[in-house]
Write an enzyme that holds these catalytic residues in place. Structure first.
Site, PDB file in Angstrom:
ATOM      1  N   ARG A 293       0.842  -1.195   0.000  1.00  0.00           N
ATOM      2  CA  ARG A 293       0.000   0.000   0.000  1.00  0.00           C
ATOM      3  C   ARG A 293       0.874   1.239   0.000  1.00  0.00           C
ATOM      4  O   ARG A 293       1.816   1.333   0.782  1.00  0.00           O
ATOM      5  CB  ARG A 293      -0.913   0.003   1.233  1.00  0.00           C
TER       6      ARG A 293
ATOM      7  N   ARG B 295       1.670   0.831  10.458  1.00  0.00           N
ATOM      8  CA  ARG B 295       1.268   1.223   9.105  1.00  0.00           C
ATOM      9  C   ARG B 295       2.486   1.114   8.180  1.00  0.00           C
ATOM     10  O   ARG B 295       3.394   1.927   8.234  1.00  0.00           O
ATOM     11  CB  ARG B 295       0.724   2.663   9.124  1.00  0.00           C
TER      12      ARG B 295
ATOM     13  N   GLU C 249      -7.267  -1.377  15.114  1.00  0.00           N
ATOM     14  CA  GLU C 249      -7.792  -2.261  14.082  1.00  0.00           C
ATOM     15  C   GLU C 249      -6.785  -3.349  13.710  1.00  0.00           C
ATOM     16  O   GLU C 249      -5.611  -3.077  13.460  1.00  0.00           O
ATOM     17  CB  GLU C 249      -8.123  -1.441  12.823  1.00  0.00           C
TER      18      GLU C 249
ATOM     19  N   SER D  37     -10.750  -6.476   9.376  1.00  0.00           N
ATOM     20  CA  SER D  37     -11.917  -5.789   8.853  1.00  0.00           C
ATOM     21  C   SER D  37     -12.671  -6.805   8.008  1.00  0.00           C
ATOM     22  O   SER D  37     -12.088  -7.400   7.102  1.00  0.00           O
ATOM     23  CB  SER D  37     -11.448  -4.607   8.011  1.00  0.00           C
TER      24      SER D  37
ATOM     25  N   ARG E 248       0.323  -6.533  12.400  1.00  0.00           N
ATOM     26  CA  ARG E 248      -0.318  -5.939  13.575  1.00  0.00           C
ATOM     27  C   ARG E 248      -0.515  -6.970  14.685  1.00  0.00           C
ATOM     28  O   ARG E 248      -0.493  -6.627  15.869  1.00  0.00           O
ATOM     29  CB  ARG E 248      -1.647  -5.288  13.191  1.00  0.00           C
TER      30      ARG E 248
END
Length: 426
Positions: free
Chosen positions: A265, A280, A352, A355, A393
């Site tokens: 990403r 991130r 988070e 998802s 994560r």
RNA sequence: GGAGAGGUGGCAGAGUGGUCGAAUGUACCUGACUCGAAAUCAGGCGAUAGGGCAACUUAUCCGAGGGUUCGAAUCCCUCCCUCUCCGCCA
């Protein structure tokens, strides 16, 4: 992509539901384009029908040896007129397509209304955050002595890239293996290994293109130009698109796929956020779950899939909560999304880690994925995707939740078989 | 990288400028025969979009995109993919 018939028949309701997720749909523009499209399409089809019948006449006349010059003269103007209509029509169609491709999915009725993450609704909590009798460090401070190497990652590739060494690298691998084993052995997903580089039309299918090109990494093949491909930002992309352009049998559903893959990403537009540590990253690993479902069962499948993600956290004994995203915080393709947020003691908050979304027919329509329903009609499938879980994560969560005062980290029991029995990282 | 052969409906496979969305076989669905099934016989059976309350009807689609033509699955151009042989390679 939304159902264009729904827009034609029930425009006001669609506009209202889109407004609920903060999207202003240009209804006037749509109505104008639709009217133009209708006029042009009817006219074009009439001209095409005329051309077809005249051409048939010419064919028949020729086969009988008759003179075709009079008929040819009759259609002299037809060609130009038709070409003009066809190009006008395709221009309008393209504008309509562009408009529709940029419109997000409609939120499901059960999605809480709201503007941003502050309006998300907590559904349930699991586990109790541990109390520390020393000051809990964050994963950067705990992990660096154990093999988290941000400096070398940055030296090789820049910010938001991390190198893992030794036991930490192995823990990372163990997590991915463990997750994949649970999803395949206990939850019925078929293990899949997918390409990490995909064609642009695949990204149109799942909704990353045309709107979110800036979030993607592009690649060019050496020695060739002009064929841009993309690194996947999640294996949802490759897994979901396995069924693009196909008509499935009802009994094949649900199709349940899982894959462990890296995700790339660009994180454009998040420059100030989560710069510290590996929360991130431009590259992270994830075990993804995808279901291709019968529309009647897709919401049951969503609840089930959230449970499949939760199972990982429960087995790792990491406290978390389940959050129902509000209309304003959901992703482009989703009709309903649950996030799993894991407890991070150093941040004293839930972050988070998964998802799970039901995209209903939104992606299926873009991909042209249908199944034969009971009536024998072709009907669009529903697609669901969920992280089960984000590996990087999860590594962060393990380091922070299982840390000791002396800087060592306990290996969660569920991971020990994957770590050669190792019980503690020192 | 070099040489060659291909890409047509769920599958197999014909079709090389005209009435072709496309023969034929097979799969599938319906009916007949049968106690039932198999076999056999008869019929049906692609997708997408437009118009119509509907019966129905029109358009588009033969790997993708352009072009030639009154007319393209068929001819031309570009690209993608598959297969065979050689080379290289984890």
């Amino acid at each position: 992509m939304l159902d264009i018939n729904q827009l034609r028949n029930d425009l006001d309701a669609v506009v209202a539901r889109l407004a609920a997720r903060g999207f202003a749909f240009d209804a006037a523009n749509f109505t104008t384009l639709e009217a133009e499209r209708k006029t042009l399409q009817t006219a074009t089809q009439d001209l095409q029908a005329k051309r077809n019948s005249v051409s048939k006449q010419i064919g028949m006349a020729k086969s009988k040896g008759e003179d075709v010059a009079p008929i040819l003269a009759e259609v002299e103007n037809l060609k130009g007129e038709l070409a003009a209509n066809e190009s006008a029509l395709s221009a309008v169609q393209n504008k309509l397509d562009d408009l529709l491709l940029g419109v997000p999915n409609l939120p499901h009725d059960s999605v809480p209304a709201g503007n941003d993450e502050k309006d998300n609704v907590e559904v349930r909590r699991w586990g109790t955050p541990r109390t520390f009798d020393f000051t809990a460090k964050d994963h950067v401070d705990i992990g660096t002595p154990l093999g988290l190497d941000f400096e070398t990652g940055a030296k090789l590739s820049g910010a938001r890239f991390t190198l893992l060494r030794g036991h930490i690298a192995r823990l990372h691998r163990a997590l991915a293996q463990f997750m994949l084993d649970v999803q395949t052995n206990e939850h019925g997903y078929s293990e899949t290994y997918t390409p990490y580089i995909v064609n642009p039309e695949v990204l149109f299918g799942t909704g990353q293109l045309p709107k979110f090109a800036d979030d993607m990494f592009r690649v060019e093949r050496g020695g060739e130009d002009g064929h841009t491909q993309y690194l996947i930002s999640t294996s949802e992309i490759s897994l979901t698109n396995t069924v693009r352009d196909s008509i499935l049998k009802a009994e094949e559903l649900p199709i349940k796929l899982t894959a462990h893959s890296p995700c790339f990403r660009s994180e454009a537009g998040s420059y100030g956020r989560d710069v510290r540590g590996m929360i991130r990253q431009h590259q992270f690993d994830k075990v993804e779950m995808v279901q291709i479902a019968n529309p009647e069962k897709s919401y049951a499948a969503l609840e089930e899939m959230v449970g499949h993600a939760e199972a990982i956290l429960q087995k790792l004994e990491l406290p978390y909560r389940v959050v129902s995203l509000c209309t304003g915080d959901m992703g482009f393709s989703a009709a309903k999304t649950y996030d799993l947020e894991v407890w991070l003691p150093a941040q004293n908050t839930y972050r988070e880690i998964s998802s799970c979304s039901n995209c209903e027919a939104f992606q299926a329509r873009r991909m042209q994925t249908r199944f034969k329903n009971e009536a024998g009609k072709n009907e669009l499938v529903h697609t669901l995707n969920g992280s089960g879980l984000a590996v990087g994560r999860t590594l962060v969560a393990v380091l922070e939740n299982y840390q000791n005062a002396d800087g060592s980290v306990i290996v969660p029991a569920a991971l020990r078989p994957y770590m050669g029995g190792l019980e503690k990282l020192v």
